[in-house]
Design a protein around this motif. Structure first.
Motif, PDB file in Angstrom:
ATOM      1  N   GLU A 106     -21.800-100.294  58.330  1.00  0.00           N
ATOM      2  CA  GLU A 106     -22.559-100.149  59.321  1.00  0.00           C
ATOM      3  C   GLU A 106     -23.311-101.393  59.500  1.00  0.00           C
ATOM      4  OE1 GLU A 106     -25.998 -97.075  61.705  1.00  0.00           O
ATOM      5  OE2 GLU A 106     -24.990 -96.811  59.605  1.00  0.00           O
ATOM      6  N   VAL A 107     -23.423-102.114  60.568  1.00  0.00           N
ATOM      7  CA  VAL A 107     -24.435-103.349  60.898  1.00  0.00           C
ATOM      8  C   VAL A 107     -25.311-102.916  61.943  1.00  0.00           C
ATOM      9  CG1 VAL A 107     -24.355-105.826  61.197  1.00  0.00           C
ATOM     10  CG2 VAL A 107     -22.634-104.539  59.868  1.00  0.00           C
ATOM     11  N   TRP A 108     -26.655-103.462  61.683  1.00  0.00           N
ATOM     12  CA  TRP A 108     -27.470-103.471  62.949  1.00  0.00           C
ATOM     13  C   TRP A 108     -28.377-104.568  62.710  1.00  0.00           C
ATOM     14  CZ3 TRP A 108     -27.447-100.578  58.632  1.00  0.00           C
ATOM     15  CH2 TRP A 108     -28.858-100.065  58.009  1.00  0.00           C
ATOM     16  N   ARG A 109     -29.236-104.673  63.752  1.00  0.00           N
ATOM     17  CA  ARG A 109     -30.504-105.736  63.700  1.00  0.00           C
ATOM     18  C   ARG A 109     -31.621-105.422  63.245  1.00  0.00           C
ATOM     19  NH1 ARG A 109     -27.600-106.086  68.693  1.00  0.00           N
ATOM     20  NH2 ARG A 109     -26.179-107.899  69.004  1.00  0.00           N
ATOM     21  N   GLY A 110     -32.202-106.022  62.396  1.00  0.00           N
ATOM     22  CA  GLY A 110     -33.410-105.838  61.659  1.00  0.00           C
ATOM     23  C   GLY A 110     -34.352-107.051  62.090  1.00  0.00           C
ATOM     24  N   TRP A 111     -34.971-106.755  63.400  1.00  0.00           N
ATOM     25  CA  TRP A 111     -35.843-107.889  64.108  1.00  0.00           C
ATOM     26  C   TRP A 111     -36.982-108.000  63.170  1.00  0.00           C
ATOM     27  CZ3 TRP A 111     -33.884-110.074  68.107  1.00  0.00           C
ATOM     28  CH2 TRP A 111     -33.025-109.329  68.933  1.00  0.00           C
ATOM     29  N   PRO A 112     -37.492-109.257  63.132  1.00  0.00           N
ATOM     30  CA  PRO A 112     -36.925-110.540  63.870  1.00  0.00           C
ATOM     31  C   PRO A 112     -35.798-111.192  63.336  1.00  0.00           C
ATOM     32  CG  PRO A 112     -38.967-111.126  62.902  1.00  0.00           C
ATOM     33  CD  PRO A 112     -38.721-109.788  62.378  1.00  0.00           C
ATOM     34  N   HIS A 113     -35.780-111.185  62.077  1.00  0.00           N
ATOM     35  CA  HIS A 113     -34.654-112.333  61.779  1.00  0.00           C
ATOM     36  C   HIS A 113     -33.750-111.847  60.755  1.00  0.00           C
ATOM     37  CE1 HIS A 113     -37.386-115.286  63.224  1.00  0.00           C
ATOM     38  NE2 HIS A 113     -38.440-114.702  62.432  1.00  0.00           N
ATOM     39  N   THR A 114     -33.350-110.510  60.493  1.00  0.00           N
ATOM     40  CA  THR A 114     -32.735-109.912  59.565  1.00  0.00           C
ATOM     41  C   THR A 114     -31.368-109.152  60.133  1.00  0.00           C
ATOM     42  OG1 THR A 114     -34.339-109.895  58.001  1.00  0.00           O
ATOM     43  CG2 THR A 114     -32.471-108.485  57.410  1.00  0.00           C
ATOM     44  N   LEU A 115     -30.250-109.369  59.390  1.00  0.00           N
ATOM     45  CA  LEU A 115     -28.916-108.670  59.795  1.00  0.00           C
ATOM     46  C   LEU A 115     -28.722-107.600  58.716  1.00  0.00           C
ATOM     47  CD1 LEU A 115     -26.745-108.765  61.784  1.00  0.00           C
ATOM     48  CD2 LEU A 115     -25.366-110.224  60.628  1.00  0.00           C
ATOM     49  N   ARG A 116     -29.002-106.559  59.004  1.00  0.00           N
ATOM     50  CA  ARG A 116     -28.877-105.372  58.069  1.00  0.00           C
ATOM     51  C   ARG A 116     -27.472-104.806  57.879  1.00  0.00           C
ATOM     52  NH1 ARG A 116     -33.673-104.275  55.654  1.00  0.00           N
ATOM     53  NH2 ARG A 116     -35.263-105.059  56.861  1.00  0.00           N
ATOM     54  N   VAL A 117     -27.007-104.600  56.699  1.00  0.00           N
ATOM     55  CA  VAL A 117     -25.566-103.948  56.460  1.00  0.00           C
ATOM     56  C   VAL A 117     -25.837-102.853  55.530  1.00  0.00           C
ATOM     57  CG1 VAL A 117     -23.220-104.481  55.474  1.00  0.00           C
ATOM     58  CG2 VAL A 117     -24.736-106.115  56.573  1.00  0.00           C
ATOM     59  N   LYS A 118     -25.368-101.667  55.654  1.00  0.00           N
ATOM     60  CA  LYS A 118     -25.087-100.459  54.794  1.00  0.00           C
ATOM     61  C   LYS A 118     -23.508-100.354  54.570  1.00  0.00           C
ATOM     62  CE  LYS A 118     -26.440 -95.619  54.256  1.00  0.00           C
ATOM     63  NZ  LYS A 118     -26.843 -94.521  54.788  1.00  0.00           N
ATOM     64  N   VAL A 119     -23.396-100.284  53.404  1.00  0.00           N
ATOM     65  CA  VAL A 119     -21.801-100.238  52.852  1.00  0.00           C
ATOM     66  C   VAL A 119     -21.666 -99.043  52.149  1.00  0.00           C
ATOM     67  CG1 VAL A 119     -21.376-102.695  53.106  1.00  0.00           C
ATOM     68  CG2 VAL A 119     -21.989-101.533  50.831  1.00  0.00           C
ATOM     69  N   VAL A 120     -20.462 -98.443  52.228  1.00  0.00           N
ATOM     70  CA  VAL A 120     -20.065 -97.354  51.278  1.00  0.00           C
ATOM     71  C   VAL A 120     -18.837 -97.856  50.306  1.00  0.00           C
ATOM     72  CG1 VAL A 120     -19.180 -94.876  50.913  1.00  0.00           C
ATOM     73  CG2 VAL A 120     -20.910 -95.417  52.593  1.00  0.00           C
ATOM     74  N   GLU A 121     -19.169 -97.835  49.185  1.00  0.00           N
ATOM     75  CA  GLU A 121     -17.974 -98.496  48.143  1.00  0.00           C
ATOM     76  C   GLU A 121     -16.568 -97.661  48.043  1.00  0.00           C
ATOM     77  OE1 GLU A 121     -18.980-101.040  45.051  1.00  0.00           O
ATOM     78  OE2 GLU A 121     -21.143-100.833  45.395  1.00  0.00           O
ATOM     79  N   ARG A 122     -15.722 -98.177  47.819  1.00  0.00           N
ATOM     80  CA  ARG A 122     -14.820 -97.403  47.422  1.00  0.00           C
ATOM     81  C   ARG A 122     -14.731 -96.950  45.982  1.00  0.00           C
ATOM     82  NH1 ARG A 122     -10.845 -97.503  51.506  1.00  0.00           N
ATOM     83  NH2 ARG A 122     -10.623 -99.173  52.640  1.00  0.00           N
TER      84      ARG A 122
END
Length: 256
Positions: A106-122
């Motif tokens: 899942e990817v979303w914007r973390g204002w003002p400058h961060t791209l936030r990513v949440k992963v679930v590993e296999r």
């Protein structure tokens, strides 16, 4: 009884209706133009200037120590550059999902400058020895996602040890089908059993055997009713034995 009147009502009686602020057409145009200018400036700042550029990638869910933040970040490529508002989040998720060890993202914007990513590993449920001697890790869905010199701890190694009848039947039940059956069994093992598993030997589609680390053998049969067999085996392991047979889970057997 005379109804009490508010001071505003008395003022209107004495001086007439209160004056209302009215803008001229020119004033309306000026105000509209100013509002449009403000919107335009804000739009330029957000979507085109460098004021709100992507300056970092924050990654959550890296639990195994096998998948690193740098690998996830590198998968984004050019999406890590430019205004945060213009990042195509769907494309970002698609690129990260292509990383072999990533099961969900899942990817979303973390204002003002961060791209936030949440992963679930296999998570591996089994390993398959390849022709090169390395071990392919497989998750519960049958997805092969890593190839390493040693199998991961706590999961069985799948080995095909087909007898002549099984080899003769490969035109009907081929090797991929047999491997998938073994993976079904591995995925259904309770964690406490999986930790004791050494290997998962496939002699035929109906004869899968689990070799435990203590040397005991579990005759599993086919991959059918794996959930029920896992429950029965967990109960049987309370008895020390050399052989456990759960191929018919309603009539299990222990010997040795």
């Amino acid at each position: 009884m005379t109804e009490a009147r508010m001071p505003e009502d008395r003022l209107e009686e004495e001086y007439g209706e209160a004056p209302r602020l009215r803008l001229s057409r020119r004033g309306v145009l000026v105000l509209g133009g100013f509002a449009a200018l403000v919107v335009g400036v804000l739009g330029w700042l957000v979507f085109f200037s460098s004021a709100l550029d992507v300056r970092g990638v924050a990654v959550q869910g890296l639990d195994s120590g096998r998948l690193g933040k740098d690998e996830v970040s590198a998968a984004l490529g050019g999406l890590r550059e430019g205004p945060l508002a213009r990042v195509d989040l769907e494309e970002a998720e698609k690129r990260i999902a292509a990383v072999p060890r990533v099961a969900e993202v899942e990817v979303w914007r973390g204002w003002p400058h961060t791209l936030r990513v949440k992963v679930v590993e296999r998570k591996p449920v089994a390993a398959i020895r390849g022709a090169d001697g390395k071990f392919v890790q497989v998750d519960a869905g049958g997805v092969e996602f890593a190839n390493e010199a040693e199998p991961p701890q706590g999961v069985p190694v799948v080995e095909l040890q087909l007898g002549q009848p099984a080899n003769d039947a490969l035109a009907v039940i081929d090797r991929p089908v047999l491997v998938r059956a073994a993976i079904t069994v591995a995925a259904g093992l309770p964690p406490e059993v999986a930790k004791q598993a050494g290997s998962l030997k496939v002699l035929s589609y109906d004869d899968i055997r689990l070799q435990l680390a203590n040397g005991a053998t579990v005759r599993w049969g086919s991959a059918d009713r794996t959930g029920r067999k896992a429950v029965v085996l967990t109960a049987l392991l309370g008895r020390k034995a050399a052989n456990y047979d759960v191929s018919a889970p309603d009539a299990p057997a222990v010997s040795g």
